[in-house]
Design a protein around this motif. Structure first.
Motif, mmCIF file in Angstrom:
data_model
loop_
_atom_site.group_PDB
_atom_site.id
_atom_site.type_symbol
_atom_site.label_atom_id
_atom_site.label_comp_id
_atom_site.label_asym_id
_atom_site.label_seq_id
_atom_site.Cartn_x
_atom_site.Cartn_y
_atom_site.Cartn_z
ATOM 1 N N ALA A 41 0.833 -1.197 0.000
ATOM 2 C CA ALA A 41 0.000 0.000 0.000
ATOM 3 C C ALA A 41 0.873 1.254 0.000
ATOM 4 C CB ALA A 41 -0.908 -0.001 1.209
ATOM 5 N N VAL A 42 0.341 2.323 -0.581
ATOM 6 C CA VAL A 42 1.041 3.597 -0.632
ATOM 7 C C VAL A 42 0.071 4.680 -0.162
ATOM 8 C CG1 VAL A 42 2.183 5.287 -2.108
ATOM 9 C CG2 VAL A 42 2.477 2.842 -2.560
ATOM 10 N N LYS A 43 0.535 5.512 0.755
ATOM 11 C CA LYS A 43 -0.302 6.613 1.229
ATOM 12 C C LYS A 43 -0.273 7.730 0.196
ATOM 13 C CE LYS A 43 -1.151 9.602 5.205
ATOM 14 N NZ LYS A 43 -0.707 9.992 6.568
ATOM 15 N N ILE A 44 -1.438 8.102 -0.331
ATOM 16 C CA ILE A 44 -1.526 9.103 -1.384
ATOM 17 C C ILE A 44 -2.580 10.144 -1.030
ATOM 18 C CG2 ILE A 44 -0.727 7.566 -3.223
ATOM 19 C CD1 ILE A 44 -3.644 7.105 -3.999
ATOM 20 N N PRO A 45 -2.482 11.337 -1.590
ATOM 21 C CA PRO A 45 -3.489 12.373 -1.307
ATOM 22 C C PRO A 45 -4.818 12.059 -1.987
ATOM 23 C CG PRO A 45 -1.981 13.120 -2.998
ATOM 24 C CD PRO A 45 -1.413 11.828 -2.481
ATOM 25 N N ALA A 46 -5.870 12.629 -1.482
ATOM 26 C CA ALA A 46 -7.179 12.499 -2.117
ATOM 27 C C ALA A 46 -7.167 13.261 -3.435
ATOM 28 C CB ALA A 46 -8.257 13.061 -1.196
ATOM 29 N N PRO A 47 -8.034 12.911 -4.365
ATOM 30 C CA PRO A 47 -8.067 13.622 -5.652
ATOM 31 C C PRO A 47 -8.496 15.074 -5.496
ATOM 32 C CG PRO A 47 -9.929 12.115 -5.466
ATOM 33 C CD PRO A 47 -9.016 11.818 -4.316
ATOM 34 N N ALA A 48 -7.805 15.950 -6.198
ATOM 35 C CA ALA A 48 -8.160 17.377 -6.162
ATOM 36 C C ALA A 48 -9.437 17.639 -6.935
ATOM 37 C CB ALA A 48 -7.017 18.207 -6.740
ATOM 38 N N GLN A 128 -9.060 6.679 -4.943
ATOM 39 C CA GLN A 128 -7.968 6.758 -3.974
ATOM 40 C C GLN A 128 -7.702 5.390 -3.354
ATOM 41 O OE1 GLN A 128 -8.687 9.322 -0.598
ATOM 42 N NE2 GLN A 128 -6.512 9.531 -0.130
ATOM 43 N N ILE A 129 -8.750 4.675 -3.017
ATOM 44 C CA ILE A 129 -8.603 3.323 -2.463
ATOM 45 C C ILE A 129 -8.020 2.377 -3.508
ATOM 46 C CG2 ILE A 129 -9.905 1.329 -1.598
ATOM 47 C CD1 ILE A 129 -11.866 3.415 -0.351
ATOM 48 N N PHE A 130 -8.493 2.488 -4.739
ATOM 49 C CA PHE A 130 -8.016 1.656 -5.842
ATOM 50 C C PHE A 130 -6.517 1.827 -6.026
ATOM 51 C CE2 PHE A 130 -7.312 1.624 -10.578
ATOM 52 C CZ PHE A 130 -7.415 0.264 -10.769
ATOM 53 N N GLU A 167 -8.542 10.813 -15.145
ATOM 54 C CA GLU A 167 -7.374 11.359 -15.838
ATOM 55 C C GLU A 167 -6.684 12.442 -15.013
ATOM 56 O OE1 GLU A 167 -8.756 10.529 -20.473
ATOM 57 O OE2 GLU A 167 -9.071 12.521 -19.582
ATOM 58 N N ALA A 168 -7.483 13.284 -14.369
ATOM 59 C CA ALA A 168 -6.914 14.346 -13.535
ATOM 60 C C ALA A 168 -6.176 13.761 -12.335
ATOM 61 C CB ALA A 168 -8.016 15.293 -13.065
ATOM 62 N N TYR A 169 -6.715 12.687 -11.778
ATOM 63 C CA TYR A 169 -6.088 12.089 -10.597
ATOM 64 C C TYR A 169 -4.755 11.424 -10.947
ATOM 65 C CZ TYR A 169 -6.067 9.955 -5.922
ATOM 66 O OH TYR A 169 -5.765 9.585 -4.625
ATOM 67 N N ILE A 170 -4.721 10.742 -12.084
ATOM 68 C CA ILE A 170 -3.463 10.122 -12.524
ATOM 69 C C ILE A 170 -2.397 11.193 -12.728
ATOM 70 C CG2 ILE A 170 -2.344 8.885 -14.425
ATOM 71 C CD1 ILE A 170 -4.962 7.296 -14.736
ATOM 72 N N THR A 171 -2.783 12.292 -13.360
ATOM 73 C CA THR A 171 -1.835 13.395 -13.555
ATOM 74 C C THR A 171 -1.379 13.954 -12.213
ATOM 75 O OG1 THR A 171 -2.826 13.985 -15.686
ATOM 76 C CG2 THR A 171 -1.533 15.684 -14.566
ATOM 77 N N GLN A 172 -2.315 14.125 -11.294
ATOM 78 C CA GLN A 172 -1.991 14.649 -9.963
ATOM 79 C C GLN A 172 -0.992 13.744 -9.246
ATOM 80 O OE1 GLN A 172 -5.433 15.053 -7.375
ATOM 81 N NE2 GLN A 172 -4.176 15.035 -5.524
ATOM 82 N N LEU A 173 -1.229 12.435 -9.273
ATOM 83 C CA LEU A 173 -0.355 11.502 -8.570
ATOM 84 C C LEU A 173 1.025 11.423 -9.212
ATOM 85 C CD1 LEU A 173 -2.897 8.624 -7.829
ATOM 86 C CD2 LEU A 173 -1.996 10.311 -6.214
#
Length: 243
Positions: A41-48, A128-130, A167-173
């Motif tokens: 698992a990786v801790k990541i921010p929630a989607p903007a 985010q969970i995915f 798409e926005a979330y992938i770019t954000q991460l």
């Protein structure tokens, strides 16, 4: 090859012999193997960017992240999710069978269809969970011990809004360098979802001591509980009970 490496390479039920299965189950229990999942698992921010709250109580998301046993198991424990079905996406209805999909030639990916209540949980939270606990989005055409395009990381948006959020979330991460390697998750056109055979449904819940589940998937449930306590539910919603 040591015994632990051998255990990690065991794959699906068609590849297991009953005698070896019994030995592996004992070994898994002795070695407390949930800690060695290949998809940490990786801790990541929630989607903007996320969907706006609406009045609808039923929406559907379709994700692919390797073996559907574990991905289904994770989302069955998410509050606000009303049903999770294992199945196939990316190909046609004519070849949506386990043996055919397993050849890697059908265009399908092992996927899950998630029905959820957007007044309780958002599409962005599901993403985010995915990305965080359900699979490793940096592994190209494989997850853990399972290799082939049928195990690819993919999102099948059901609407233009879902596509833009994904798409926005992938770019954000990627921009935030949340992972040590680039995300390889594909955002693909939705061509339909085809439920898998009955014996695949609720597999993790029904077979918690199965070696593949113990090694690769139970750690994901533990990570969900630890990292997302606000949405974790102890009782899984089951296909077999009409959840």
């Amino acid at each position: 090859m040591d015994a632990m490496t051998t255990l990690q390479r065991w794959t699906r039920p068609t590849a297991l012999k009953l005698a070896s299965l019994a030995v592996l189950m004992v070994a898994a229990a002795m070695w407390e193997l949930p800690a060695i999942s290949a998809e940490a698992a990786v801790k990541i921010p929630a989607p903007a960017v996320d969907e706006k709250a609406g009045t609808s109580h039923t929406e559907t998301a379709v994700f692919a992240g390797g073996c559907f046993w574990g991905v289904q198991g994770v989302f069955q424990h998410v509050r606000g999710v009303t049903r999770v079905t294992s199945g196939y996406s990316g190909g046609s209805a004519s070849n949506a069978q386990y043996e055919m999909v397993g050849t890697g030639m059908t265009g399908h990916a092992e996927s899950v269809e998630i029905r959820y209540d957007p007044t309780q949980i958002s599409y962005g939270k599901l993403l985010q969970i995915f990305f965080s606990v359900a699979h490793n989005p940096t592994q190209l055409n494989y997850q853990g011990p399972d290799h082939g395009t049928q195990y690819r990381s993919a999102i099948f948006p059901r609407s233009p809004v879902q596509r833009s959020i994904a798409e926005a979330y992938i770019t954000q991460l990627d921009t935030s360098k949340a992972y040590r390697a680039p995300i390889v998750t594909r955002v693909e056109d939705y061509k339909g979802f085809f439920p898998a055979e009955n014996y695949h449904q609720d597999f993790l819940v029904k077979n918690p001591s199965y070696p593949y589940i113990v090694i690769n998937d139970l750690p994901k449930i533990g990570n969900l509980k630890t990292m997302f306590p606000d949405v974790y539910r102890n009782d899984a919603v089951l296909v077999s009970k009409g959840g």
